[in-house]
Design a protein around this motif. Structure first.
Motif, PDB file in Angstrom:
ATOM      1  N   ASP A   1       0.814  -1.298  -0.204  1.00  0.00           N
ATOM      2  CA  ASP A   1       0.054   0.020   0.047  1.00  0.00           C
ATOM      3  C   ASP A   1       0.894   1.328   0.072  1.00  0.00           C
ATOM      4  O   ASP A   1       2.250   1.433  -0.172  1.00  0.00           O
ATOM      5  CB  ASP A   1      -0.879  -0.131   1.195  1.00  0.00           C
ATOM      6  CG  ASP A   1      -0.473  -0.058   2.625  1.00  0.00           C
ATOM      7  OD1 ASP A   1       1.089   0.278   2.661  1.00  0.00           O
ATOM      8  OD2 ASP A   1      -1.128  -0.336   3.409  1.00  0.00           O
ATOM      9  N   SER A   2       0.273   2.307   0.099  1.00  0.00           N
ATOM     10  CA  SER A   2       0.964   3.617   0.186  1.00  0.00           C
ATOM     11  C   SER A   2       1.938   3.845   1.195  1.00  0.00           C
ATOM     12  O   SER A   2       3.123   4.569   1.090  1.00  0.00           O
ATOM     13  CB  SER A   2       0.050   4.865   0.252  1.00  0.00           C
ATOM     14  OG  SER A   2      -0.778   4.943   1.284  1.00  0.00           O
ATOM     15  N   THR A   3       1.604   3.283   2.312  1.00  0.00           N
ATOM     16  CA  THR A   3       2.728   3.276   3.393  1.00  0.00           C
ATOM     17  C   THR A   3       3.745   2.395   3.107  1.00  0.00           C
ATOM     18  O   THR A   3       5.071   2.972   3.356  1.00  0.00           O
ATOM     19  CB  THR A   3       1.881   2.769   4.746  1.00  0.00           C
ATOM     20  OG1 THR A   3       1.016   3.401   5.096  1.00  0.00           O
ATOM     21  CG2 THR A   3       3.040   2.648   5.829  1.00  0.00           C
ATOM     22  N   CYS A   4       3.524   1.407   2.432  1.00  0.00           N
ATOM     23  CA  CYS A   4       5.018   0.559   1.885  1.00  0.00           C
ATOM     24  C   CYS A   4       5.748   1.550   0.775  1.00  0.00           C
ATOM     25  O   CYS A   4       7.070   1.161   1.038  1.00  0.00           O
ATOM     26  CB  CYS A   4       4.403  -0.759   1.170  1.00  0.00           C
ATOM     27  SG  CYS A   4       3.568  -1.882   2.324  1.00  0.00           S
ATOM     28  N   VAL A   5       4.939   1.958  -0.070  1.00  0.00           N
ATOM     29  CA  VAL A   5       5.799   3.038  -0.943  1.00  0.00           C
ATOM     30  C   VAL A   5       6.618   4.070  -0.408  1.00  0.00           C
ATOM     31  O   VAL A   5       7.567   4.219  -0.666  1.00  0.00           O
ATOM     32  CB  VAL A   5       4.564   3.374  -1.972  1.00  0.00           C
ATOM     33  CG1 VAL A   5       5.233   4.506  -2.975  1.00  0.00           C
ATOM     34  CG2 VAL A   5       4.096   2.270  -3.037  1.00  0.00           C
ATOM     35  N   SER A   6       5.933   4.640   0.715  1.00  0.00           N
ATOM     36  CA  SER A   6       6.623   5.551   1.485  1.00  0.00           C
ATOM     37  C   SER A   6       7.570   5.036   2.106  1.00  0.00           C
ATOM     38  O   SER A   6       8.842   5.636   2.256  1.00  0.00           O
ATOM     39  CB  SER A   6       5.827   6.156   2.356  1.00  0.00           C
ATOM     40  OG  SER A   6       4.475   6.999   1.836  1.00  0.00           O
ATOM     41  N   GLN A   7       7.634   3.840   2.829  1.00  0.00           N
ATOM     42  CA  GLN A   7       8.727   3.422   3.525  1.00  0.00           C
ATOM     43  C   GLN A   7       9.928   2.935   2.489  1.00  0.00           C
ATOM     44  O   GLN A   7      11.215   2.968   3.001  1.00  0.00           O
ATOM     45  CB  GLN A   7       8.330   2.175   4.298  1.00  0.00           C
ATOM     46  CG  GLN A   7       7.694   2.572   5.345  1.00  0.00           C
ATOM     47  CD  GLN A   7       6.995   1.348   6.325  1.00  0.00           C
ATOM     48  OE1 GLN A   7       8.033   0.711   6.791  1.00  0.00           O
ATOM     49  NE2 GLN A   7       5.684   1.434   6.432  1.00  0.00           N
ATOM     50  N   ALA A   8       9.599   2.481   1.359  1.00  0.00           N
ATOM     51  CA  ALA A   8      10.558   2.187   0.267  1.00  0.00           C
ATOM     52  C   ALA A   8      11.415   3.452   0.055  1.00  0.00           C
ATOM     53  O   ALA A   8      12.581   3.397  -0.222  1.00  0.00           O
ATOM     54  CB  ALA A   8       9.799   1.676  -0.969  1.00  0.00           C
ATOM     55  N   ASP A   9      10.686   4.418  -0.230  1.00  0.00           N
ATOM     56  CA  ASP A   9      11.206   5.864  -0.706  1.00  0.00           C
ATOM     57  C   ASP A   9      12.250   6.415   0.450  1.00  0.00           C
ATOM     58  O   ASP A   9      13.308   6.600   0.159  1.00  0.00           O
ATOM     59  CB  ASP A   9      10.282   6.799  -1.192  1.00  0.00           C
ATOM     60  CG  ASP A   9      10.813   7.947  -1.827  1.00  0.00           C
ATOM     61  OD1 ASP A   9      11.894   7.976  -2.535  1.00  0.00           O
ATOM     62  OD2 ASP A   9      10.226   9.016  -1.409  1.00  0.00           O
ATOM     63  N   GLU A  10      11.475   6.321   1.669  1.00  0.00           N
ATOM     64  CA  GLU A  10      12.208   6.955   2.700  1.00  0.00           C
ATOM     65  C   GLU A  10      13.322   6.372   3.446  1.00  0.00           C
ATOM     66  O   GLU A  10      14.581   6.932   3.477  1.00  0.00           O
ATOM     67  CB  GLU A  10      11.138   7.527   3.673  1.00  0.00           C
ATOM     68  CG  GLU A  10      11.750   8.236   4.846  1.00  0.00           C
ATOM     69  CD  GLU A  10      10.645   8.920   5.863  1.00  0.00           C
ATOM     70  OE1 GLU A  10      11.398   9.284   7.026  1.00  0.00           O
ATOM     71  OE2 GLU A  10       9.589   8.610   5.679  1.00  0.00           O
ATOM     72  N   PHE A  11      13.142   4.969   3.613  1.00  0.00           N
ATOM     73  CA  PHE A  11      14.278   4.248   4.243  1.00  0.00           C
ATOM     74  C   PHE A  11      14.884   3.203   3.599  1.00  0.00           C
ATOM     75  O   PHE A  11      15.992   2.761   4.040  1.00  0.00           O
ATOM     76  CB  PHE A  11      13.490   3.375   5.362  1.00  0.00           C
ATOM     77  CG  PHE A  11      12.591   4.352   6.252  1.00  0.00           C
ATOM     78  CD1 PHE A  11      13.188   5.272   7.235  1.00  0.00           C
ATOM     79  CD2 PHE A  11      11.017   4.316   6.374  1.00  0.00           C
ATOM     80  CE1 PHE A  11      12.470   6.072   8.224  1.00  0.00           C
ATOM     81  CE2 PHE A  11      10.422   5.083   7.278  1.00  0.00           C
ATOM     82  CZ  PHE A  11      11.114   6.020   8.061  1.00  0.00           C
ATOM     83  N   CYS A  12      14.385   2.917   2.428  1.00  0.00           N
ATOM     84  CA  CYS A  12      15.228   1.595   1.838  1.00  0.00           C
ATOM     85  C   CYS A  12      15.472   1.995   0.367  1.00  0.00           C
ATOM     86  O   CYS A  12      15.574   1.109  -0.516  1.00  0.00           O
ATOM     87  CB  CYS A  12      13.881   0.595   1.699  1.00  0.00           C
ATOM     88  SG  CYS A  12      13.337   0.099   3.306  1.00  0.00           S
ATOM     89  N   ASP A  13      15.860   3.089   0.141  1.00  0.00           N
ATOM     90  CA  ASP A  13      16.732   3.478  -1.377  1.00  0.00           C
ATOM     91  C   ASP A  13      15.545   3.089  -2.643  1.00  0.00           C
ATOM     92  O   ASP A  13      16.142   2.549  -3.587  1.00  0.00           O
ATOM     93  CB  ASP A  13      18.056   3.068  -1.251  1.00  0.00           C
ATOM     94  CG  ASP A  13      18.689   3.500  -2.496  1.00  0.00           C
ATOM     95  OD1 ASP A  13      18.603   4.765  -2.560  1.00  0.00           O
ATOM     96  OD2 ASP A  13      19.572   2.813  -2.976  1.00  0.00           O
ATOM     97  N   GLY A  14      14.409   3.240  -2.425  1.00  0.00           N
ATOM     98  CA  GLY A  14      13.320   3.044  -3.546  1.00  0.00           C
ATOM     99  C   GLY A  14      13.444   3.947  -4.650  1.00  0.00           C
ATOM    100  O   GLY A  14      12.888   3.637  -5.603  1.00  0.00           O
ATOM    101  N   GLN A  15      13.831   5.085  -4.361  1.00  0.00           N
ATOM    102  CA  GLN A  15      14.126   6.128  -5.472  1.00  0.00           C
ATOM    103  C   GLN A  15      12.724   6.373  -6.108  1.00  0.00           C
ATOM    104  O   GLN A  15      12.738   6.203  -7.236  1.00  0.00           O
ATOM    105  CB  GLN A  15      15.204   5.832  -6.210  1.00  0.00           C
ATOM    106  CG  GLN A  15      16.465   5.694  -5.752  1.00  0.00           C
ATOM    107  CD  GLN A  15      17.540   5.173  -6.460  1.00  0.00           C
ATOM    108  OE1 GLN A  15      17.515   5.100  -7.798  1.00  0.00           O
ATOM    109  NE2 GLN A  15      18.685   5.152  -5.923  1.00  0.00           N
TER     110      GLN A  15
END
Length: 78
Positions: free
Chosen positions: A62-76
């Motif tokens: 979900d959108s929380t997972c996307v946010s975490q990917a971007d903020e904490f996990c170098d999801g760019q």
């Protein structure tokens, strides 16, 4: 009659839920896109996000997972 209390492993709020990297799902969608399916297509990002939030690997990305990917996990994602 005594009540039996099941053993419950204590939760460690510092580490979050444990995730076995060998058993992580890999999704088909990019990590920066919301999906009703769990996980995303980058195993390193999946491992990082799911260590923080098991919901992302068990239920949906979900959108929380996307946010975490971007903020904490170098999801760019930006």
């Amino acid at each position: 009659m005594a009540l039996a209390i099941p053993f419950v492993q204590p939760c460690n709020p510092d580490t979050g839920p444990g995730v076995d990297p060998e058993g992580l799902p890999v999704g088909e969608q990019p990590c920066c896109e919301v999906s009703q399916a769990p996980a995303c297509d980058e195993p390193e990002v999946v491992e990082c996000v799911c260590e923080r939030d098991a919901y992302c690997c068990e239920t949906e990305w979900d959108s929380t997972c996307v946010s975490q990917a971007d903020e904490f996990c170098d999801g760019q994602c930006a």
